[in-house]
Design a protein around this motif. Sequence first.
Motif, PDB file in Angstrom:
ATOM      1  N   GLN A   1      20.703 -63.681 -13.183  1.00  5.11           N
ATOM      2  CA  GLN A   1      20.852 -64.776 -12.343  1.00  5.11           C
ATOM      3  C   GLN A   1      22.138 -64.881 -11.824  1.00  5.11           C
ATOM      4  N   ARG A   2      23.216 -63.969 -12.323  1.00  8.50           N
ATOM      5  CA  ARG A   2      24.650 -64.234 -11.504  1.00  8.50           C
ATOM      6  C   ARG A   2      24.515 -63.420 -10.192  1.00  8.50           C
ATOM      7  N   LEU A   3      23.775 -62.380 -10.252  1.00  7.59           N
ATOM      8  CA  LEU A   3      23.602 -61.627  -9.173  1.00  7.59           C
ATOM      9  C   LEU A   3      23.164 -62.079  -7.774  1.00  7.59           C
TER      10      LEU A   3
ATOM     11  N   HIS B   1      25.701 -63.675  -6.066  1.00  5.19           N
ATOM     12  CA  HIS B   1      26.697 -62.648  -5.849  1.00  5.19           C
ATOM     13  C   HIS B   1      26.186 -61.748  -5.106  1.00  5.19           C
ATOM     14  N   PRO B   2      25.666 -61.707  -3.953  1.00  4.01           N
ATOM     15  CA  PRO B   2      24.967 -60.768  -3.084  1.00  4.01           C
ATOM     16  C   PRO B   2      26.029 -59.432  -3.022  1.00  4.01           C
ATOM     17  N   GLU B   3      27.359 -59.876  -2.784  1.00  2.00           N
ATOM     18  CA  GLU B   3      28.485 -58.721  -2.547  1.00  2.00           C
ATOM     19  C   GLU B   3      28.422 -57.580  -3.661  1.00  2.00           C
ATOM     20  N   TRP B   4      27.740 -58.057  -4.827  1.00  9.76           N
ATOM     21  CA  TRP B   4      27.601 -57.097  -5.802  1.00  9.76           C
ATOM     22  C   TRP B   4      27.085 -55.689  -5.646  1.00  9.76           C
ATOM     23  N   TYR B   5      26.330 -56.041  -4.701  1.00 14.03           N
ATOM     24  CA  TYR B   5      25.178 -54.883  -4.048  1.00 14.03           C
ATOM     25  C   TYR B   5      25.949 -54.170  -3.015  1.00 14.03           C
TER      26      TYR B   5
ATOM     27  N   ASN C   1      23.562 -47.979  -2.158  1.00  9.05           N
ATOM     28  CA  ASN C   1      22.374 -48.327  -3.013  1.00  9.05           C
ATOM     29  C   ASN C   1      22.905 -48.335  -4.509  1.00  9.05           C
ATOM     30  N   GLN C   2      23.775 -49.371  -4.937  1.00 11.47           N
ATOM     31  CA  GLN C   2      24.280 -49.556  -6.131  1.00 11.47           C
ATOM     32  C   GLN C   2      24.584 -50.961  -6.310  1.00 11.47           C
ATOM     33  N   ILE C   3      24.452 -51.351  -7.611  1.00  9.69           N
ATOM     34  CA  ILE C   3      24.914 -52.780  -7.954  1.00  9.69           C
ATOM     35  C   ILE C   3      26.059 -52.576  -8.757  1.00  9.69           C
ATOM     36  N   ARG C   4      27.170 -53.255  -8.695  1.00  6.85           N
ATOM     37  CA  ARG C   4      28.396 -53.056  -9.435  1.00  6.85           C
ATOM     38  C   ARG C   4      28.697 -54.373 -10.156  1.00  6.85           C
ATOM     39  N   LEU C   5      28.595 -54.341 -11.512  1.00  5.50           N
ATOM     40  CA  LEU C   5      28.819 -55.469 -12.254  1.00  5.50           C
ATOM     41  C   LEU C   5      30.154 -55.419 -12.946  1.00  5.50           C
ATOM     42  N   ASN C   6      30.897 -56.282 -12.781  1.00  4.92           N
ATOM     43  CA  ASN C   6      32.239 -56.612 -13.324  1.00  4.92           C
ATOM     44  C   ASN C   6      32.243 -57.186 -14.626  1.00  4.92           C
TER      45      ASN C   6
ATOM     46  N   PHE D   1      14.537 -61.032  -2.755  1.00  6.88           N
ATOM     47  CA  PHE D   1      15.155 -61.606  -4.157  1.00  6.88           C
ATOM     48  C   PHE D   1      16.248 -62.776  -3.491  1.00  6.88           C
ATOM     49  N   PHE D   2      17.083 -62.545  -2.678  1.00  5.31           N
ATOM     50  CA  PHE D   2      18.211 -63.558  -2.046  1.00  5.31           C
ATOM     51  C   PHE D   2      17.591 -64.488  -1.327  1.00  5.31           C
ATOM     52  N   ASN D   3      16.512 -64.217  -0.768  1.00  3.89           N
ATOM     53  CA  ASN D   3      15.715 -65.228   0.053  1.00  3.89           C
ATOM     54  C   ASN D   3      14.700 -66.233  -0.589  1.00  3.89           C
TER      55      ASN D   3
END
Length: 204
Positions: free
Chosen positions: A60-62, A65-69, A74-79, A109-111
């Motif tokens: 849900q938070r992702l 925050h599309p900038e996390w990808y 080809n990675q998702i970084r979760l702070n 997903f984002f669209n």
Amino acid sequence: MKEKYPVSGFTRDKEAIYVNGIRIFVPVEYDKFKAGIPKKRHKTLFELSTITGMRYAEIQRLYDHPEWYSESRNQIRLNEDAQKKVKRKAKERTIDLLPSTFPYILDQFFNWPAPPDIDTWNQDLKRWAVKTDFNPFGISAKTTRKSIESWMLSSGVPPFKVYQRQGHDPQTSLYHYQGLSFTDIEMHQIKKRLMEWGILRTDS
């Protein structure tokens, strides 16, 4: 009181696989269940949740925050803010080992509209379970995360990579999955699927 991951009213399926009461899918079941989801946006959400193994709250938070990808990596970084887990061990977590098709999945997903709240998602999953002839017992937002984690640990993905990707400490993973057992056919299917998704690699 409403149950977060409802099981009441249903009887445990003796032929199914469970971890702490959460239903675990094998690839054939995953494909059948996904095929029974009527809307494309929900199929995408289900697929994304499985491939990444992220907690539903993180998904849900992702969305916001599309900038996390990082497409280049080809990675998702979760702070820390992304995870917000009281028992969290790592300050930052990287979701890697993603398929080459992941940018396309994430773009879909984002669209689409934002993911529903977790209660609605759990109710949707139970409804689709009935539609596709699954016993709804134990099927919840945790099913996708628990399924991919069990696949990785059983198929030979190095444990430290699983722990880093999932955000679990070794003791938690060993406790949850030590009694898990797949058939030879299921293991063949799991390894094949993980190789297709880029999670299981010959150089692992």
